[in-house]
Design a protein around this motif. Structure first.
Motif, PDB file in Angstrom:
ATOM      1  N   ALA A 119       0.839  -1.207   0.000  1.00 41.72           N
ATOM      2  CA  ALA A 119       0.000   0.000   0.000  1.00 41.72           C
ATOM      3  C   ALA A 119       0.873   1.256   0.000  1.00 41.72           C
ATOM      4  O   ALA A 119       0.496   2.281  -0.572  1.00 41.72           O
ATOM      5  N   GLN A 120       2.051   1.168   0.600  1.00 39.60           N
ATOM      6  CA  GLN A 120       2.976   2.308   0.569  1.00 39.60           C
ATOM      7  C   GLN A 120       3.355   2.637  -0.878  1.00 39.60           C
ATOM      8  O   GLN A 120       3.439   3.795  -1.268  1.00 39.60           O
ATOM      9  N   THR A 121       3.574   1.589  -1.669  1.00 43.39           N
ATOM     10  CA  THR A 121       3.942   1.799  -3.070  1.00 43.39           C
ATOM     11  C   THR A 121       2.812   2.495  -3.816  1.00 43.39           C
ATOM     12  O   THR A 121       3.040   3.433  -4.589  1.00 43.39           O
ATOM     13  N   SER A 122       1.574   2.051  -3.563  1.00 45.06           N
ATOM     14  CA  SER A 122       0.432   2.669  -4.247  1.00 45.06           C
ATOM     15  C   SER A 122       0.259   4.124  -3.809  1.00 45.06           C
ATOM     16  O   SER A 122      -0.092   4.986  -4.620  1.00 45.06           O
ATOM     17  N   LEU A 123       0.491   4.368  -2.514  1.00 41.59           N
ATOM     18  CA  LEU A 123       0.344   5.737  -2.015  1.00 41.59           C
ATOM     19  C   LEU A 123       1.380   6.656  -2.657  1.00 41.59           C
ATOM     20  O   LEU A 123       1.089   7.806  -2.990  1.00 41.59           O
ATOM     21  N   LEU A 124       2.567   6.110  -2.849  1.00 42.92           N
ATOM     22  CA  LEU A 124       3.625   6.898  -3.493  1.00 42.92           C
ATOM     23  C   LEU A 124       3.179   7.342  -4.891  1.00 42.92           C
ATOM     24  O   LEU A 124       3.420   8.469  -5.300  1.00 42.92           O
ATOM     25  N   ARG A 125       2.467   6.429  -5.589  1.00 38.82           N
ATOM     26  CA  ARG A 125       1.981   6.784  -6.927  1.00 38.82           C
ATOM     27  C   ARG A 125       0.983   7.951  -6.860  1.00 38.82           C
ATOM     28  O   ARG A 125       1.009   8.860  -7.670  1.00 38.82           O
ATOM     29  N   VAL A 126       0.105   7.906  -5.843  1.00 37.89           N
ATOM     30  CA  VAL A 126      -0.853   9.012  -5.696  1.00 37.89           C
ATOM     31  C   VAL A 126      -0.097  10.317  -5.540  1.00 37.89           C
ATOM     32  O   VAL A 126      -0.424  11.322  -6.172  1.00 37.89           O
ATOM     33  N   THR A 130      -2.566   9.713  -9.413  1.00 28.76           N
ATOM     34  CA  THR A 130      -3.504   8.697  -9.907  1.00 28.76           C
ATOM     35  C   THR A 130      -3.555   7.500  -8.969  1.00 28.76           C
ATOM     36  O   THR A 130      -2.605   7.228  -8.234  1.00 28.76           O
ATOM     37  N   ILE A 131      -4.700   6.790  -9.004  1.00 32.75           N
ATOM     38  CA  ILE A 131      -4.827   5.533  -8.280  1.00 32.75           C
ATOM     39  C   ILE A 131      -5.190   4.440  -9.273  1.00 32.75           C
ATOM     40  O   ILE A 131      -5.619   4.723 -10.400  1.00 32.75           O
ATOM     41  N   GLU A 132      -5.032   3.190  -8.843  1.00 28.86           N
ATOM     42  CA  GLU A 132      -5.570   2.065  -9.605  1.00 28.86           C
ATOM     43  C   GLU A 132      -6.385   1.239  -8.645  1.00 28.86           C
ATOM     44  O   GLU A 132      -5.900   0.887  -7.571  1.00 28.86           O
ATOM     45  N   ARG A 133      -7.613   0.939  -9.019  1.00 27.94           N
ATOM     46  CA  ARG A 133      -8.418   0.048  -8.164  1.00 27.94           C
ATOM     47  C   ARG A 133      -7.786  -1.338  -8.173  1.00 27.94           C
ATOM     48  O   ARG A 133      -7.184  -1.733  -9.182  1.00 27.94           O
ATOM     49  N   VAL A 134      -7.919  -2.068  -7.080  1.00 28.49           N
ATOM     50  CA  VAL A 134      -7.401  -3.430  -7.034  1.00 28.49           C
ATOM     51  C   VAL A 134      -8.116  -4.246  -8.118  1.00 28.49           C
ATOM     52  O   VAL A 134      -9.333  -4.171  -8.240  1.00 28.49           O
ATOM     53  N   GLY A 135      -7.328  -4.953  -8.928  1.00 33.85           N
ATOM     54  CA  GLY A 135      -7.924  -5.759 -10.003  1.00 33.85           C
ATOM     55  C   GLY A 135      -8.041  -5.001 -11.311  1.00 33.85           C
ATOM     56  O   GLY A 135      -8.662  -5.469 -12.251  1.00 33.85           O
ATOM     57  N   SER A 136      -7.458  -3.789 -11.349  1.00 33.99           N
ATOM     58  CA  SER A 136      -7.499  -3.009 -12.589  1.00 33.99           C
ATOM     59  C   SER A 136      -6.152  -2.340 -12.787  1.00 33.99           C
ATOM     60  O   SER A 136      -5.445  -2.053 -11.817  1.00 33.99           O
ATOM     61  N   HIS A 137      -5.785  -2.105 -14.053  1.00 32.29           N
ATOM     62  CA  HIS A 137      -4.547  -1.361 -14.288  1.00 32.29           C
ATOM     63  C   HIS A 137      -4.834  -0.029 -14.937  1.00 32.29           C
ATOM     64  O   HIS A 137      -3.969   0.599 -15.529  1.00 32.29           O
ATOM     65  N   GLN A 138      -6.079   0.383 -14.812  1.00 32.40           N
ATOM     66  CA  GLN A 138      -6.525   1.649 -15.395  1.00 32.40           C
ATOM     67  C   GLN A 138      -6.259   2.771 -14.385  1.00 32.40           C
ATOM     68  O   GLN A 138      -6.878   2.807 -13.329  1.00 32.40           O
ATOM     69  N   PRO A 139      -5.309   3.674 -14.680  1.00 34.63           N
ATOM     70  CA  PRO A 139      -5.086   4.758 -13.717  1.00 34.63           C
ATOM     71  C   PRO A 139      -6.267   5.725 -13.689  1.00 34.63           C
ATOM     72  O   PRO A 139      -6.821   6.053 -14.739  1.00 34.63           O
ATOM     73  N   ILE A 140      -6.656   6.146 -12.516  1.00 33.35           N
ATOM     74  CA  ILE A 140      -7.765   7.100 -12.363  1.00 33.35           C
ATOM     75  C   ILE A 140      -7.216   8.343 -11.690  1.00 33.35           C
ATOM     76  O   ILE A 140      -6.557   8.240 -10.642  1.00 33.35           O
ATOM     77  N   LYS A 141      -7.476   9.500 -12.266  1.00 37.36           N
ATOM     78  CA  LYS A 141      -6.979  10.756 -11.686  1.00 37.36           C
ATOM     79  C   LYS A 141      -7.753  11.093 -10.412  1.00 37.36           C
ATOM     80  O   LYS A 141      -8.975  11.003 -10.373  1.00 37.36           O
ATOM     81  N   VAL A 142      -7.051  11.450  -9.357  1.00 36.22           N
ATOM     82  CA  VAL A 142      -7.740  11.933  -8.155  1.00 36.22           C
ATOM     83  C   VAL A 142      -7.076  13.230  -7.698  1.00 36.22           C
ATOM     84  O   VAL A 142      -5.878  13.426  -7.900  1.00 36.22           O
TER      85      VAL A 142
END
Ligand SMILES: Nc1ncnc2c1ncn2[C@@H]1O[C@H](COP(=O)(O)OP(=O)(O)OP(=O)(O)O)[C@@H](O)[C@H]1O
Ligand SMILES: [Mg+2]
Length: 452
Positions: A246-253, A258-270
């Motif tokens: 989760a730290q890695t995903s937070l770093l991406r934000v 952007t985030i990616e929902r679990v089970g998707s590789h589609q980046p979503i802008k937040v």
């Protein structure tokens, strides 16, 4: 508040209709008043350069439409250095005086009109006196606290990640909310999450959501915290407990927004501001390999340190009285109104390992068990330090004796300053000076008899 002089003055621009007693109270305190009612136009406000100007937004007797009109009007004046809001529940002059005193701590650039409308209509709907907003939620006047308040004021409008550190119970979450309330995101969500309270395997889904079928049991798409809080602030409490993936995903934000929902590789802008809090030493966690250094550097752009309660001196007594007053509002049968000298001394001498939260708990318990009007050290389950043999104990005892004498004399003279001065054989100026020194407010004593 200083009286008005020939030099720079202080002026309240009041959006709404002040009551006669409020006009009197303001005049007596040296504030000039410019009242602007919706529909009356705003021409000829005539502010002098150098004046201290406070915008007051009066939402007491308006419905939502009137409130919006007042906000609209006020938003033309968003260059005013302070903005205070008179919520519906505040109707007496003393409350307004308190509000003005609070303005000294605000120094807030009014937020842009859009979020201002949101913030204010939210306030107008709920009894705001029950839910202090922004810096009002942070009680304290000590140098340590004033430094914290200054930092909050400085950091709030800057849309960067912020790390709040401090021992348990020091008010990290209150500070995070104040940062949000004073930011341009105020009208949007403040979404807190305690990273230590969720099982490791669910953290990612909680934060970023998941697609249907992403894992066993994921029977429907779920939107995560970052998406629901879009436009607002995500508060990640106990960030040190965040699992490494989760730290890695937070770093991406933080890096890409952007985030990616679990089970998707589609980046979503937040669009969220991240405020994180920790009571553990993250530098140590990095050394132990439990926390990503790159994430730490990203989060640690702005660092807010919450002081220990024991380092906040007289704030301890101020907070104790604040918590007691709040308790009494909801428990009318409570006899206790204030604290005895020995209670104050004991509170000042105690180390408060649980900080403000521990003080709150002790005061509430004491308010229930105390049998007299003044809570004693024993009611707080603190050791009575009256017999302390060192010099500090003696000094304290002298100060307490002075306060008790002053208070007794004021009470006996019906809180009439001239009479109390005669009884004590000192001038009225000295009585006022002593009241300031001992944080006794005559207006309030007269009204409630509460010892503050
Ligand atoms: N300056 C303050 N004025 C008034 N109340 C405060 C203040 N600081 C903290 N509190 C109150 O003390 C309690 C603890 O505050 P908070 O939850 O923000 O602490 P924390 O640092 O997040 O604690 P923890 O590390 O245990 O999560 C809350 O009830 C909060 O409202
Ligand atoms: Mg907390």
């Amino acid at each position: 508040m200083a009286a008005s002089t020939g030099g720079p003055g202080q002026c309240v621009v009041w959006f709404g209709d002040p009551l006669p007693q409020e006009r009197d109270a303001l005049a007596a305190a040296g504030w000039q008043l410019r009242a602007i009612a919706p529909g009356n136009g705003t021409g000829g406000i005539g502010l002098r350069a150098g004046d201290t100007v406070v915008g007051m937004l009066d939402l007491r007797d308006g419905d939502e439409a009137t409130a919006e009109a007042a906000v609209e009007l006020a938003s033309e004046y968003r260059h005013l250095p302070f903005l205070a809001i008179v919520p519906r529940q505040l109707a007496d002059a003393a409350a307004v005086e308190r509000l003005l005193a609070h303005c000294q701590r605000h120094f807030v650039q009014a937020p842009p009109p859009g979020s201002l409308v949101g913030a204010v209509t939210g306030l107008a709907r709920s009894p705001a006196s029950d839910s202090p907003h922004g810096l009002d939620a942070l009680v304290g006047q000590s140098p340590a606290m004033l430094r914290t308040v200054a930092a909050i004021r400085k950091f709030a409008p800057i849309d960067l990640p912020t790390l709040v550190t401090g021992e348990t119970g020091t008010g990290k979450e209150v500070a995070a909310r104040a940062l949000h309330d004073l930011s341009r995101r105020a009208g949007k969500a403040f979404a807190p999450l305690n990273c230590g309270a969720i099982p490791d395997n669910l953290v990612q889904s909680e934060l970023f959501g998941h697609e249907r079928g992403a894992f066993t049991g994921a029977t429907a798409r779920r939107i995560g915290l970052f998406e629901t809080a879009d436009g607002g602030t995500v508060f990640l409490d106990e960030i040190g407990d965040l699992p490494l993936d989760a730290q890695t995903s937070l770093l991406r934000v933080l890096q890409e927004g952007t985030i990616e929902r679990v089970g998707s590789h589609q980046p979503i802008k937040v669009d969220v501001r991240v405020i994180a809090a920790t009571h553990v030493d993250l530098e140590q966690a990095i050394e132990d390999g439990r926390f990503r250094a790159d994430l730490y550097y990203r989060l640690n752009v702005l660092r807010l340190r919450m002081p220990r309660l024991a380092d906040r001196g007289e704030d301890i007594v101020l907070l104790a009285q604040h918590f007691l007053d709040r308790f009494r509002e909801h428990h009318h049968a409570t006899r206790a109104r204030g604290f005895s000298s020995n209670a104050r001394r004991a509170m000042l001498a105690f180390d408060w390992p649980g900080n403000v939260r521990e003080l709150l708990n002790r005061v509430q318990r004491a308010a229930v068990v105390a049998e007299s009007e003044l809570i004693g050290a024993a009611d707080l389950e603190l050791a009575d330090t009256a017999a302390a043999p060192n010099g500090r104990g003696l000094d304290r005892a002298r100060v307490d004796a002075e306060r008790d004498t002053l208070l007794g004399c004021l009470r006996d003279s019906g809180y009439n300053v001239s009479q109390a001065a005669r009884r004590l054989g000192v001038s009225r100026v000295t009585v006022y000076r002593l009241c300031r020194k001992h944080q006794l407010r005559i207006e309030q004593l007269r009204r409630t008899g509460t010892h503050r």
